[in-house]
Design a protein around this motif. Sequence first.
Motif, short mmCIF file in Angstrom:
data_model
loop_
_atom_site.label_atom_id
_atom_site.label_comp_id
_atom_site.label_asym_id
_atom_site.label_seq_id
_atom_site.Cartn_x
_atom_site.Cartn_y
_atom_site.Cartn_z
N VAL A 106 54.38 79.66 25.71
CA VAL A 106 53.63 79.41 26.93
C VAL A 106 53.90 80.57 27.89
CG1 VAL A 106 53.35 77.87 28.91
CG2 VAL A 106 53.74 76.92 26.62
N CYS A 107 52.85 81.11 28.48
CA CYS A 107 53.02 82.27 29.37
C CYS A 107 53.59 81.83 30.72
CB CYS A 107 51.70 82.99 29.57
SG CYS A 107 50.41 82.01 30.34
N ASP A 108 54.27 82.77 31.38
CA ASP A 108 54.79 82.50 32.72
C ASP A 108 53.66 82.42 33.74
OD1 ASP A 108 57.42 82.47 31.82
OD2 ASP A 108 57.64 84.64 32.08
N SER A 109 52.69 83.31 33.60
CA SER A 109 51.52 83.30 34.47
C SER A 109 50.31 83.66 33.64
CB SER A 109 51.68 84.29 35.63
OG SER A 109 50.49 84.34 36.41
N TRP A 110 49.27 82.84 33.69
CA TRP A 110 48.09 83.07 32.87
C TRP A 110 47.26 84.25 33.37
CZ3 TRP A 110 46.37 82.27 28.28
CH2 TRP A 110 45.01 82.37 28.00
N PHE A 111 47.35 84.54 34.65
CA PHE A 111 46.52 85.59 35.27
C PHE A 111 47.34 86.83 35.60
CE2 PHE A 111 44.72 81.46 36.52
CZ PHE A 111 43.43 81.59 36.05
N SER A 112 46.63 87.94 35.78
CA SER A 112 47.22 89.15 36.34
C SER A 112 46.24 89.72 37.36
CB SER A 112 47.52 90.19 35.25
OG SER A 112 46.32 90.65 34.66
N THR A 113 46.78 90.47 38.31
CA THR A 113 45.96 91.01 39.40
C THR A 113 46.16 92.51 39.54
OG1 THR A 113 46.14 88.94 40.64
CG2 THR A 113 45.47 90.88 41.88
N SER A 119 43.86 77.42 33.40
CA SER A 119 44.98 77.43 34.32
C SER A 119 44.40 77.52 35.73
CB SER A 119 45.92 78.61 34.05
OG SER A 119 47.07 78.57 34.86
N SER A 120 45.15 77.10 36.73
CA SER A 120 44.59 77.01 38.08
C SER A 120 44.46 78.37 38.74
CB SER A 120 45.46 76.11 38.96
OG SER A 120 44.92 76.06 40.27
N LEU A 121 43.24 78.86 38.78
CA LEU A 121 42.95 80.11 39.48
C LEU A 121 43.05 79.92 40.99
CD1 LEU A 121 41.98 83.06 39.47
CD2 LEU A 121 39.63 82.19 39.32
N ARG A 122 42.64 78.76 41.47
CA ARG A 122 42.71 78.49 42.91
C ARG A 122 44.15 78.60 43.41
NH1 ARG A 122 44.09 74.23 45.75
NH2 ARG A 122 44.19 72.91 43.89
N MET A 179 35.07 76.92 37.82
CA MET A 179 34.28 76.65 39.03
C MET A 179 34.60 75.30 39.67
SD MET A 179 32.27 79.23 39.81
CE MET A 179 30.80 78.61 40.64
N ASN A 180 34.98 74.34 38.86
CA ASN A 180 35.24 72.98 39.38
C ASN A 180 36.42 72.93 40.34
OD1 ASN A 180 36.87 73.49 36.91
ND2 ASN A 180 37.70 71.47 37.34
N GLU A 181 37.25 73.97 40.37
CA GLU A 181 38.42 73.99 41.25
C GLU A 181 38.08 74.26 42.72
OE1 GLU A 181 42.57 75.09 39.97
OE2 GLU A 181 41.34 76.82 39.38
N PHE A 182 36.91 74.81 42.98
CA PHE A 182 36.63 75.37 44.30
C PHE A 182 35.68 74.48 45.09
CE2 PHE A 182 38.07 78.77 41.60
CZ PHE A 182 39.00 79.40 42.42
N GLU A 183 36.02 74.28 46.38
CA GLU A 183 35.22 73.43 47.25
C GLU A 183 33.83 74.01 47.47
OE1 GLU A 183 37.22 72.68 50.89
OE2 GLU A 183 38.95 71.71 49.95
N ARG A 184 33.74 75.33 47.60
CA ARG A 184 32.46 76.00 47.81
C ARG A 184 32.17 76.82 46.57
NH1 ARG A 184 32.80 79.89 51.86
NH2 ARG A 184 30.56 79.75 52.24
N CYS A 185 31.10 76.49 45.88
CA CYS A 185 30.78 77.23 44.66
C CYS A 185 29.28 77.40 44.53
CB CYS A 185 31.36 76.54 43.43
SG CYS A 185 30.77 74.86 43.12
N ALA A 186 28.88 78.48 43.89
CA ALA A 186 27.47 78.86 43.83
C ALA A 186 27.12 79.40 42.46
CB ALA A 186 27.14 79.89 44.91
N ILE A 187 25.86 79.19 42.07
CA ILE A 187 25.32 79.71 40.82
C ILE A 187 23.81 79.81 40.99
CG2 ILE A 187 24.99 77.43 39.74
CD1 ILE A 187 26.06 78.70 37.11
N HIS A 188 23.16 80.60 40.15
CA HIS A 188 21.71 80.72 40.26
C HIS A 188 21.03 79.40 39.90
CE1 HIS A 188 17.58 81.92 39.22
NE2 HIS A 188 17.75 82.78 40.21
#
Length: 257
Positions: free
Chosen positions: A6-13, A55-58, A84-93
């Motif tokens: 299991v990774c320590d952090s799924w994301f990198s920046t 993993s939680s991007l938010r 996308m389901n994590e975010f209160e404000r979300c947009a798509i075409h």
Amino acid sequence: MLNKPVCDSWFSTKRIREDLYLITEPYYYWYNRANLWLIKGQTQDVLIDTGLGVSSLRQYIASLIDKPLLAIASHIHFDHAGGMNEFERCAIHAAEAEALRRGDNYEALCTPEQGWVQDEHFDRLPHAEFKAEQYTLHGAEPTQVLQEGDVLDLGDRALEVLHLPGHSPGCIALYDLRAQELFSGDVIYDGELLDELHCSHIPTYIATYERLQKLSVETVYPGHYRIFGQERYHQIMQEYLDRRRHPGCPSEPLMIQ
């Protein structure tokens, strides 16, 4: 999967500049690994694409957010709209808003039968209970449905919505006219362009590129792979047009972008 850590952090920046961050999922297969772009504005921030949603991007980007955030899916495919389901404000075409709303795995290309989400695509696990065969797209209610020509005002810059179908019906890019920057999603990137998916349409893709050839672009921030400039931008489009304007040309796409 059982033997993978299991990774320590799924994301990198990676900080591109003061107002722009590139977020990736480094333990996911490079071929499908999406670029997630966080644009810091004066009055609001914009997140272009949300990755797989495993993993939680938010939570991961919480320390970078100090104003209202709008999460935008460049299109419905799972590697871009999974979180996308994590975010209160979300947009798509508009063309793919219903697919996001109902969590349409088929349109997102992540049903087990489609075979795009596989164990071997994960070098490490996002969490101990993760299993690729159980992956699903979580539905999200769009708070903003995007259309061609919409302008997102960030206070110190404006991003215009360009509807650019071909890869999928609802593909968009965001264009900064002043800076001549294009956040292109899967419309154009420096790699194998996929246009034979069930949701793709080659004549439409050709028309999209013919349109983009007339657009003034200095820098492309794509949905996959590396950042590139004006010269490569035109090369990619011309190579595609030269190949696809001739009928019967073979293509063997392997993965989803």
